[in-house]
Design an enzyme around this catalytic site. Structure first.
Site, mmCIF file in Angstrom:
data_model
loop_
_atom_site.group_PDB
_atom_site.id
_atom_site.type_symbol
_atom_site.label_atom_id
_atom_site.label_comp_id
_atom_site.label_asym_id
_atom_site.label_seq_id
_atom_site.Cartn_x
_atom_site.Cartn_y
_atom_site.Cartn_z
ATOM 1 N N HIS A 262 0.851 -1.131 0.034
ATOM 2 C CA HIS A 262 0.138 0.039 -0.180
ATOM 3 C C HIS A 262 1.002 1.194 0.011
ATOM 4 O O HIS A 262 0.566 2.362 -0.549
ATOM 5 C CB HIS A 262 -1.001 0.051 1.079
ATOM 6 N N GLN B 145 -8.004 9.050 11.634
ATOM 7 C CA GLN B 145 -8.524 9.919 10.786
ATOM 8 C C GLN B 145 -8.207 11.206 11.156
ATOM 9 O O GLN B 145 -8.105 11.657 12.405
ATOM 10 C CB GLN B 145 -9.888 9.501 10.294
ATOM 11 N N HIS C 163 -10.013 2.620 -1.273
ATOM 12 C CA HIS C 163 -10.320 2.056 0.247
ATOM 13 C C HIS C 163 -11.072 0.874 0.160
ATOM 14 O O HIS C 163 -12.299 0.459 0.921
ATOM 15 C CB HIS C 163 -11.168 3.294 1.043
#
Length: 746
Positions: free
Chosen positions: A45, A323, A95
Site C-alpha cells: 500500500h 483519521q 479504500h
C-alpha cells in the site's frame, strides 16, 4: 508473520527475507516500534514494491502538467483568471479492504483521506467522485447488499457533512466483487499556481518544527497499511475491523476551514512551509515521508502526540492511522501563530476530545528517523532505508498486445422487432439502469457552483472560480466486464471512455488519474493482468496526448477461496472549460433536430450487455482505432465551437441505442417532453463514440470531412421511441430504466 522480539509475539506482514534485510541493515534486531514502522512503510500500500517500476511506463509530463505524481496530489493547469494561473488539483485513491469489512466507516474514511490529499497542496477542495464496484445484490439479506448500501451511505454522510459536492462517479455490479468490493474515490481542488504548498520539507528546513494537527490519536486504523496489502480472510473479520479508521466529518469541516485560514496567513507573510496528510503509517509514515522528500531526517517525541487514551503502546501512537490529522513543517517563528489559528481561533480542543495542533518534533539535517517515548529511543533508523524504494521482481506473462481485428467479423444485423424487444432489457440491465436511487443521497450542488450535476450527464461540470468563466469537467470510467476478458484493452477503453465523457460537455481533456484494482500480485496470472493493464493505460494516454498526474494501486483484492476481482483499471479524466457559457448540457433540446452518431462500430461483442443478453461468448471486446478517434474528436470540437451541437451523449454500456434513450431521459428530467424517430444504423454496440443532436445538418456535414458520421434519426415532439414502424413510449422506457436500483436504495 508472527515472530518474537524480546520474547513478545509481534504480528506483522513482513516476509522473512524483508525481516532479514532489516536486521542486517540495522546490525541488530529491530525494536517492536521499528517492526511496525517497516511493516507499514514497506507494505504494498505504501511502497508500491510490485508496481512502481511498471508505473514508470505511464506518461506523466505534458504542457498542462504543473505537478505530476510525486506528491500527495497531481496538479494540472486549468486556465487564467484575473491575471492568475489556476491549477486543478486531483487525487485518486482506493479504500477497498476497509469498505468490505466495515462498509459505512470504510467508505467514509476513503472520502476523508482523499480530501486531505488535495487540501494539503494548498487547494480549496471543490468536488469528489466515487467509482464503485459491488457484488451481486439481488438477495436483500446478503452481505453484498449490505456492503452496497453501507458504502453509499458512508460516502453521502461524509461528503455532505464537509460541504463538498459529489460531482461524478459510476457503479458496476459483478459476481467477482462478492467478497471484495471496490471503493475508489477522487477529489478535486482549485489553487493558484503561485500558492501551491508542497508535501515535503522545504529547503533550509533544518531545525524547523513538525506540527501535528487534528484528532487525538487512538488505536483505530492500527495496521491499516499492511491490512490493505493482504488477502482478506473471513476468519479475521473481527480483528480486521480494528484496522479501519473512524471518521469524524464534522471535525474535518473545521480542520479544512482552519487550514484555509492558515494558508491565508502564510501567503500574506510570504512564508514557505510543508504540509501533508496523515494517511497510511500514521504519524511515522507522514513525518518520515515529508522530511525524507526534502532530504532531511526527523526527531519525534511520541509523548507530545495528543492521544485519546493514555497508556497506548508507542507503536500504536506512531503507526496508528487515526483519521482527521494533518502535519505541518514550519519555521519556528511561525509555529505559534499556526497553533493559535487551529487551537484558539478555530477551537479544535472544543470540537473533539483532545483535538489540537501541537509540536511533536523537529526536522534534522542528519538523515536519521528517531522516535522517542517516555525518555527512551524506541526507533532509530536510516530514513532513506525506511522510506526508500524497495522492489519486488515478480514473474508475469506478457498478455496479448493491441492488435487489429479480423476484418471478416461483422456486427450482427437486428430486425426492428429484435431491437424493440431488446431495448427495455438493455435499459433494465444492472450495467445500464439509472443510478439515481444511489446518487440522490449525495449533495451535488452544495457550493452553488455546479453546472452539470451528478447523473444529469456522463461527466459533472462546475465553475472553478466564483464570478469567472473557467470551468472543470470530471468523469470516471472502467468496465470490469471488459477487464475479465482483456485487461490491456479494458485499460485502453477506460482511458478512452473517460476522455469521451469529458469531451461530450465541450471541455478539453487535460489530464488523467488511475486506480489499479487487482488480485494477488504473487500469483503470476494476476500480476500479468496488472502489468498488461498498465501497458494499456500508457498506450491509450500517449495516443490521446494526455498524462497521468496521480493514481493508486490496490492489490490483494482476492478472497481466501482464491477468487480475485475482475481486472479493474479505473480512470478519471479532468477537462478544462474556458467559457462556461459554451458548456454542452445533456438531453435532447428541440424537435426536428437531426440525430447523428460520431464513431465507427467495432465488431467486438465481448463484455457488452448485448452479448450477455444474447448468450454470446465472444471474448473480443470493442476496439479503438485511435487515428479514427482523433479525427472524430476534432470534428466534435469544431462542431461545438461552431455552435452546431445542441446536445451530446457519449456511447457506453448498452451501446448507441441506450445512449439515445438516455438523451431522451435527460430531456424529460429537464422538463422537455421529447422522443425520437430512428431509421438509420443504431445498435447496441459499445464502441466509444457520441450521439449528437444538430440543428444545421449542412454545416455539420461540411465540417465532418473524414470523420465517421451517420444519421440515425430525428428528435420528435411526441414522447415516443420510434424504431422504423415500431413505437415504445418514453415514459415506459424511463420507468423500466429507473426501477432496478430503487429497491436497493429506496
Amino acid at each position: 508473520m508472527p515472530l518474537l522480539v524480546n520474547q513478545a509475539p509481534v504480528n506483522v506482514a513482513l516476509r522473512k527475507d524483508e525481516l532479514e534485510r532489516i536486521a542486517r541493515r540495522l546490525g541488530r534486531d529491530p525494536s517492536v516500534v521499528e517492526l511496525h514502522a517497516f511493516d507499514a512503510q514497506w507494505s504494498e500500500h505504501c511502497s508500491y514494491k510490485s508496481s512502481r517500476h511498471h508505473l514508470k511506463k505511464l506518461p506523466t509530463a505534458g504542457s498542462r502538467v504543473i505537478l505530476g505524481p510525486a506528491e500527495d496530489s497531481g496538479i494540472l493547469y486549468l486556465g487564467d483568471h484575473d491575471g492568475e494561473r489556476y491549477g486543478v488539483v486531483i487525487a485518486h485513491e482506493s479504500h477497498n479492504h476497509p469498505s468490505q469489512v466495515v462498509p459505512f466507516e470504510g467508505a467514509a474514511t476513503g472520502i476523508g483521506g482523499i480530501v486531505r490529499d488535495v487540501l494539503c497542496m494548498g487547494a480549496e477542495v471543490v468536488a469528489v467522485a466515487d467509482p464503485l464496484r459491488f457484488g451481486r445484490i439481488e438477495d436483500p439479506d446478503s452481505h453484498q447488499r449490505s456492503v452496497a448500501v453501507g458504502v453509499v451511505d458512508g460516502i453521502a454522510a461524509y461528503g455532505n457533512a464537509i460541504g463538498v459536492p459529489n460531482l461524478a462517479g459510476d457503479v458496476y455490479f459483478d459476481e467477482s466483487f462478492d467478497d471484495n468490493c471496490l471503493v475508489n474515490v477522487v477529489a478535486l481542488g482549485i489553487v493558484k499556481e503561485s500558492e501551491i504548498i508542497h508535501s515535503y520539507a522545504p529547503r533550509d528546513a533544518d531545525g524547523w518544527d513538525i506540527v501535528l494537527v487534528g484528532k487525538a490519536t487512538d488505536a483505530s486504523g492500527f495496521g491499516g497499511a499492511s491490512f490493505s496489502s493482504l488477502t482478506l480472510d473471513a476468519d479475521d473479520e473481527e480483528a480486521n475491523k480494528g484496522a479501519v479508521q473512524v471518521p469524524d466529518p464534522f471535525l474535518k469541516n473545521v480542520l479544512m476551514r482552519a487550514s484555509y485560514r492558515a494558508f491565508s496567513y502564510l501567503r500574506e507573510h510570504e512564508i514557505v512551509a510543508g504540509f501533508k496528510d496523515l494517511g497510511a503509517g500514521g504519524v511515522m509514515g507522514c513525518s518520515a515521508e515529508i522530511v525524507s522528500s526534502g532530504g532531511f531526517g526527523a526527531d519525534i517525541n511520541l509523548d507530545e502526540v495528543n492521544v485519546a487514551i493514555e497508556g497506548m503502546p508507542p507503536e500504536v501512537i506512531a503507526v496508528g492511522e487515526t483519521q482527521e490529522r494533518l502535519l505541518w513543517v514550519l519555521p519556528p517563528h511561525v509555529t505559534p501563530e499556526i497553533l493559535r489559528i487551529y487551537n484558539e481561533e478555530y477551537t479544535l480542543p472544543q470540537i473533539a476530545y483532545n483535538a489540537r495542533a501541537t509540536i511533536v518534533g523537529r526536522v534534522t539535517k542528519e538523515k536519521k528517523y528517531v522516535l522517542r517515548h517516555r525518555g527512551q529511543i524506541v526507533m532509530d533508523v536510516d530514513i532513506e532505508f525506511l522510506t526508500g524504494s524497495i522492489r519486488d521482481e515478480l514473474p508475469f506473462t506478457e498478455l496479448r498486445p493491441n492488435e487489429l481485428r479480423d476484418e471478416s467479423i461483422v456486427y450482427p444485423e437486428l430486425s426492428t422487432d429484435e431491437i424493440v424487444e431488446l431495448l427495455p432489457r438493455v435499459l433494465a440491465h444492472r450495467a445500464v439502469c439509472s443510478r439515481e436511487p444511489l446518487y440522490r443521497r449525495y449533495d451535488a450542488v452544495v457550493r452553488g457552483m455546479t453546472v452539470i450535476p451528478r447523473g444529469a450527464g456522463e461527466a459533472g461540470v462546475f465553475a472553478a472560480v466564483r464570478g469567472g468563466n473557467l470551468g472543470v469537467a470530471l468523469a470516471v470510467a472502467g468496465n470490469p466486464r471488459y477487464g475479465r476478458l482483456d485487461p490491456r484493452r479494458a485499460a485502453e477503453l477506460a482511458v478512452v471512455e473517460a476522455v469521451c465523457k469529458v469531451w461530450a460537455t465541450g471541455a478539453e481533456p487535460i489530464g488523467l488519474t488511475d486506480c489499479l484494482n487487482f488480485g494477488n500480485p504473487r500469483k503470476p496470472e494476476q500480476y500479468s493482468e496488472l502489468v498488461s493493464a498498465i501497458d494499456g493505460l500508457a498506450f491509450a494516454a500517449r495516443e490521446l496526448g494526455l498524462a497521468f498526474v496521480s493514481g493508486n494501486v490496490s492489490l490483494y483484492n482476492e478472497s481466501t477461496t482464491g477468487i480475485a476481482v475482475a481486472a479493474s483499471p479505473i480512470v478519471a479524466c479532468v477537462g478544462a472549460i474556458d467559457d462556461l457559457a459554451a458548456t454542452v448540457t445533456p438531453g435532447f433540446k428541440r424537435a426536428e433536430n437531426a440525430i447523428y452518431v460520431i464513431g465507427n462500430v467495432s465488431p467486438g461483442l465481448g463484455g457488452t450487455v448485448f452479448a450477455e443478453l444474447l448468450g454470446n461468448d465472444d471474448d473480443n471486446i470493442p476496439m479503438v482505432e485511435y487515428s479514427e478517434l482523433r479525427v472524430d474528436l476534432e470534428l466534435l470540437r469544431s462542431a461545438m465551437r461552431e455552435g452546431l451541437v445542441r446536445s451530446c451523449t457519449p456511447v457506453g454500456a448498452g451501446g448507441t441505442l441506450a445512449a439515445i434513450a438516455r438523451a431522451t431521459f435527460a430531456a424529460r428530467e429537464a422538463g422537455r417532453s421529447l422522443g425520437v424517430e430512428l431509421a438509420g444504423e443504431a445498435y447496441f454496440d459499445e464502441t466509444p463514440g457520441f450521439v449528437v443532436e444538430v440543428d444545421d445538418e449542412q454545416r455539420f456535414l461540411k465540417l465532418a470531412g473524414d470523420a465517421t458520421v451517420r444519421r440515425v434519426g430525428t428528435v420528435s415532439k411526441a414522447a415516443h421511441f420510434v424504431v422504423n414502424d415500431e413505437s415504445l413510449h418514453v415514459e415506459d422506457l424511463y420507468a423500466t430504466w429507473s426501477a432496478p436500483l430503487a429497491e436497493v436504495y429506496p
